[in-house]
Write a protein that holds these residues in place. Structure first.
Motif, PDB file in Angstrom:
ATOM      1  N   SER A  25       0.670  -0.881   0.126  1.00  0.00           N
ATOM      2  CA  SER A  25      -0.175  -0.114   0.367  1.00  0.00           C
ATOM      3  C   SER A  25       1.065   1.179   0.008  1.00  0.00           C
ATOM      4  N   ILE A  26      -0.068   2.332  -0.879  1.00  0.00           N
ATOM      5  CA  ILE A  26       1.066   3.941  -0.357  1.00  0.00           C
ATOM      6  C   ILE A  26       0.612   4.701   0.592  1.00  0.00           C
ATOM      7  N   GLN A  27       0.954   5.520   1.461  1.00  0.00           N
ATOM      8  CA  GLN A  27       1.685   6.214   2.563  1.00  0.00           C
ATOM      9  C   GLN A  27       1.427   7.491   1.733  1.00  0.00           C
ATOM     10  N   TYR A  97       8.588  11.491  -4.661  1.00  0.00           N
ATOM     11  CA  TYR A  97       7.819  13.418  -4.365  1.00  0.00           C
ATOM     12  C   TYR A  97       7.561  13.409  -5.358  1.00  0.00           C
ATOM     13  N   LYS A  98       6.455  13.624  -5.817  1.00  0.00           N
ATOM     14  CA  LYS A  98       5.316  14.323  -6.976  1.00  0.00           C
ATOM     15  C   LYS A  98       4.992  15.796  -6.560  1.00  0.00           C
ATOM     16  N   VAL A  99       4.851  16.464  -7.356  1.00  0.00           N
ATOM     17  CA  VAL A  99       4.119  18.259  -7.578  1.00  0.00           C
ATOM     18  C   VAL A  99       3.265  17.334  -8.201  1.00  0.00           C
ATOM     19  N   LEU A 100       2.155  17.487  -7.542  1.00  0.00           N
ATOM     20  CA  LEU A 100       0.563  17.528  -7.918  1.00  0.00           C
ATOM     21  C   LEU A 100      -0.537  19.039  -8.389  1.00  0.00           C
ATOM     22  N   LEU A 265      -3.953   7.669  -7.657  1.00  0.00           N
ATOM     23  CA  LEU A 265      -3.131   8.430  -7.229  1.00  0.00           C
ATOM     24  C   LEU A 265      -2.087   6.836  -7.137  1.00  0.00           C
ATOM     25  N   GLY A 266      -2.780   6.347  -6.306  1.00  0.00           N
ATOM     26  CA  GLY A 266      -1.677   4.663  -6.576  1.00  0.00           C
ATOM     27  C   GLY A 266      -1.018   4.220  -8.268  1.00  0.00           C
ATOM     28  N   GLU A 267      -2.053   5.003  -9.287  1.00  0.00           N
ATOM     29  CA  GLU A 267      -1.691   4.187 -10.678  1.00  0.00           C
ATOM     30  C   GLU A 267      -1.069   5.724 -11.447  1.00  0.00           C
ATOM     31  N   VAL A 268      -1.143   7.027 -10.220  1.00  0.00           N
ATOM     32  CA  VAL A 268       0.110   7.476 -11.038  1.00  0.00           C
ATOM     33  C   VAL A 268       1.656   7.427 -10.101  1.00  0.00           C
ATOM     34  N   PHE A 269       1.553   7.329  -8.843  1.00  0.00           N
ATOM     35  CA  PHE A 269       2.804   7.161  -8.059  1.00  0.00           C
ATOM     36  C   PHE A 269       3.894   5.165  -8.281  1.00  0.00           C
ATOM     37  N   PHE A 270       4.728   5.700  -8.703  1.00  0.00           N
ATOM     38  CA  PHE A 270       5.813   4.819  -8.325  1.00  0.00           C
ATOM     39  C   PHE A 270       5.459   3.736  -9.899  1.00  0.00           C
ATOM     40  N   ALA A 271       5.282   4.819 -11.148  1.00  0.00           N
ATOM     41  CA  ALA A 271       5.398   4.584 -12.620  1.00  0.00           C
ATOM     42  C   ALA A 271       6.786   4.448 -13.209  1.00  0.00           C
ATOM     43  N   LYS A 272       6.837   4.005 -14.330  1.00  0.00           N
ATOM     44  CA  LYS A 272       8.341   3.994 -14.585  1.00  0.00           C
ATOM     45  C   LYS A 272       8.787   4.878 -14.810  1.00  0.00           C
ATOM     46  N   SER A 273      10.096   5.053 -14.574  1.00  0.00           N
ATOM     47  CA  SER A 273      10.977   6.389 -14.780  1.00  0.00           C
ATOM     48  C   SER A 273      10.352   7.588 -13.761  1.00  0.00           C
ATOM     49  N   THR A 274       9.340   6.806 -12.770  1.00  0.00           N
ATOM     50  CA  THR A 274       8.008   8.285 -11.928  1.00  0.00           C
ATOM     51  C   THR A 274       9.031   9.033 -11.292  1.00  0.00           C
ATOM     52  N   LYS A 275      10.880   9.822 -10.660  1.00  0.00           N
ATOM     53  CA  LYS A 275      10.762   9.637 -10.473  1.00  0.00           C
ATOM     54  C   LYS A 275      11.801  11.344 -11.039  1.00  0.00           C
ATOM     55  N   GLU A 276      12.079  10.741 -12.261  1.00  0.00           N
ATOM     56  CA  GLU A 276      12.008  11.629 -12.977  1.00  0.00           C
ATOM     57  C   GLU A 276      10.625  12.956 -14.322  1.00  0.00           C
ATOM     58  N   GLU A 277      10.122  11.825 -13.281  1.00  0.00           N
ATOM     59  CA  GLU A 277       8.850  12.913 -14.145  1.00  0.00           C
ATOM     60  C   GLU A 277       7.898  13.509 -13.143  1.00  0.00           C
ATOM     61  N   VAL A 311       0.037  20.508  -4.890  1.00  0.00           N
ATOM     62  CA  VAL A 311       0.873  20.341  -3.371  1.00  0.00           C
ATOM     63  C   VAL A 311       1.830  19.607  -3.995  1.00  0.00           C
ATOM     64  N   LEU A 312       2.982  19.326  -2.800  1.00  0.00           N
ATOM     65  CA  LEU A 312       4.117  18.623  -2.758  1.00  0.00           C
ATOM     66  C   LEU A 312       3.931  17.328  -2.053  1.00  0.00           C
ATOM     67  N   VAL A 313       3.877  16.097  -2.717  1.00  0.00           N
ATOM     68  CA  VAL A 313       3.597  14.796  -1.823  1.00  0.00           C
ATOM     69  C   VAL A 313       4.657  14.492  -1.818  1.00  0.00           C
ATOM     70  N   LYS A 314       4.366  13.550  -0.544  1.00  0.00           N
ATOM     71  CA  LYS A 314       5.620  12.362  -0.447  1.00  0.00           C
ATOM     72  C   LYS A 314       4.724  11.191  -0.183  1.00  0.00           C
ATOM     73  N   ALA A 315       5.174  10.280  -1.261  1.00  0.00           N
ATOM     74  CA  ALA A 315       4.225   8.718  -1.231  1.00  0.00           C
ATOM     75  C   ALA A 315       5.314   7.917  -0.697  1.00  0.00           C
ATOM     76  N   GLU A 316       4.952   6.773  -0.017  1.00  0.00           N
ATOM     77  CA  GLU A 316       5.768   5.899   0.569  1.00  0.00           C
ATOM     78  C   GLU A 316       5.122   4.735   0.223  1.00  0.00           C
ATOM     79  N   LYS A 317       5.698   3.574  -0.426  1.00  0.00           N
ATOM     80  CA  LYS A 317       5.327   2.274  -0.118  1.00  0.00           C
ATOM     81  C   LYS A 317       5.516   1.364   1.262  1.00  0.00           C
ATOM     82  N   VAL A 318       4.812   1.403   1.898  1.00  0.00           N
ATOM     83  CA  VAL A 318       4.763  -0.145   3.298  1.00  0.00           C
ATOM     84  C   VAL A 318       4.315  -1.633   2.447  1.00  0.00           C
ATOM     85  N   LYS A 319       5.074  -2.274   2.125  1.00  0.00           N
ATOM     86  CA  LYS A 319       5.396  -3.139   1.476  1.00  0.00           C
ATOM     87  C   LYS A 319       4.059  -4.673   3.267  1.00  0.00           C
ATOM     88  N   GLY A 320       3.702  -5.532   1.986  1.00  0.00           N
ATOM     89  CA  GLY A 320       2.889  -6.403   3.136  1.00  0.00           C
ATOM     90  C   GLY A 320       1.909  -5.818   3.482  1.00  0.00           C
TER      91      GLY A 320
END
Length: 364
Positions: A25-27, A97-100, A265-277, A311-320
């Motif tokens: 999940s993503i926090q 981190y993303k700016v939405l 949002l989970g389909e926007v974050f952690f996509a391919k090359s996402t940190k550069e975008e 909005v500057l957003v921090k997204a963090e994966k919470v595994k398991g």
């Protein structure tokens, strides 16, 4: 009254969201201190994003220590871009981190009709119609004022590009409802974008639509209609030809909408090359943006039609992590069958016309 029967399309959305939650999940959290809209002292009712650099606070950043050795005089937005880059570079693979840029559509014919009839009467009768013989608000289009609001956003983006060298969005998303499609087009189409900037080619995304109520303005048109309206715009995989989520009888609760927003949002974050975008535009609606802000932990900030909040957003994966949601709660919404007797705060159906929970069909 709680409704347990869900459409096949909605059941599919719930199942996919729950399956994803089993693996991880993503926090989300809002990184405050960068925008005026983050601060409790900023009054949303009077705030004008075009007067204050989108709300970007004039301040220094840790990344400035590196930039000062380059001998360049950078704008606030250029320095902020480097700060976001630094945040992503310094974070591990499970943090992003993303700016939405969350943009509300311009005024639609449904907005004008609600103002005309008053909110109580609008909610319990007029909004269940397709229109009134003069205006149509089923999947409402923009009014002339709404077009102008989108063009204000367009001109402000161009000013920020020319004067601030702002980093324009790396990815664009839009709700499938007509007013948002039009707003995105008027806002971004035809901009003189910076060299190497991502082209404006928004992805039409079902889950960024307005909260699904019994109002006909929330009933989207067909996939074919969208393709004909804006040929060449990509539409996400799995997007159905007809709207299988709206039925004119049941409405999303806030909890159900927030679950939907989290999935989007989970389909926007952690996509391919996402940190550069890291810069993302989402053109959507007042209710849906409010839902996104709740998911992000941002304070409530109501947008006027045509307004934008970054909005500057921090997204963090919470595994398991596993999902605790087993159903999506919707409610039946009663409404009048003839124009209501209204007060300032409530809607009262005439005594001869008891409220019903079936779709309203009438000749107007």
């Amino acid at each position: 009254m709680k409704v347990s029967a869900l459409s096949p399309a909605l059941l599919g959305l719930v199942a996919s969201a729950q399956a994803a939650a089993v693996a991880s999940s993503i926090q989300y959290s809002t990184v405050t201190g960068y925008f005026l809209q983050d601060e409790t002292a900023t009054d949303a009712s009077t705030f004008d994003y075009t007067a204050v650099n989108f709300g970007l606070i004039n301040r220094t950043y840790p990344a400035d220590q590196v930039l000062k050795h380059q001998g360049k005089d950078l704008s606030q937005w250029e320095r902020f871009y480097h700060q976001v880059q630094k945040l992503n570079t310094d974070s591990d693979n499970d943090v992003e981190y993303k700016v939405l840029f969350l943009g509300r559509h311009g005024e639609g014919y449904h907005n004008a009709a609600e103002t005309y009839y008053g909110t109580p009467a609008w909610n319990c009768y007029w909004a269940e119609l397709d229109g009134n013989g003069t205006s149509t608000w089923h999947d409402a289009a923009l009014t002339a004022n709404g077009v102008n609001q989108a063009l204000i956003a367009h001109n402000f983006w161009q000013k920020q590009i020319d004067e601030q060298n702002i980093h324009t969005p790396d990815n664009y998303f839009t709700s499938p409802l007509t007013r948002s499609l039009q707003t995105a087009n008027y806002t971004f189409n035809g901009l003189n974008l910076p060299h190497n900037a991502a082209k404006f080619r928004p992805l039409v995304k079902e889950l960024f639509r307005e909260g699904i109520s019994i109002h006909t303005c929330d009933h989207r048109r067909s996939k074919s209609y969208i393709k004909n309206l804006f040929p060449g715009w990509p539409i996400e995989k799995g997007f159905t030809e007809d709207d299988e989520l709206w039925n004119g009888v049941t409405a999303e609760t806030s909890g159900a909408q927030d679950a939907r927003s989290a999935t989007a949002l989970g389909e926007v974050f952690f996509a391919k090359s996402t940190k550069e975008e890291a810069f993302v535009s989402v053109t959507s609606h007042s209710g849906e943006i409010s839902s996104i802000l709740r998911v992000l932990g941002h304070r409530s900030f109501s947008l006027k039609t045509g307004a934008v909040i970054p909005v500057l957003v921090k997204a963090e994966k919470v595994k398991g992590a596993t999902s605790t949601t087993t159903t999506v709660s919707w409610t039946a919404s009663p409404h009048c069958t003839v124009p209501p007797v209204t007060s300032v705060t409530a809607c009262v159906c005439p005594s001869s016309a008891a409220p019903v929970t079936t779709p309203l069909v009438t000749d107007v």
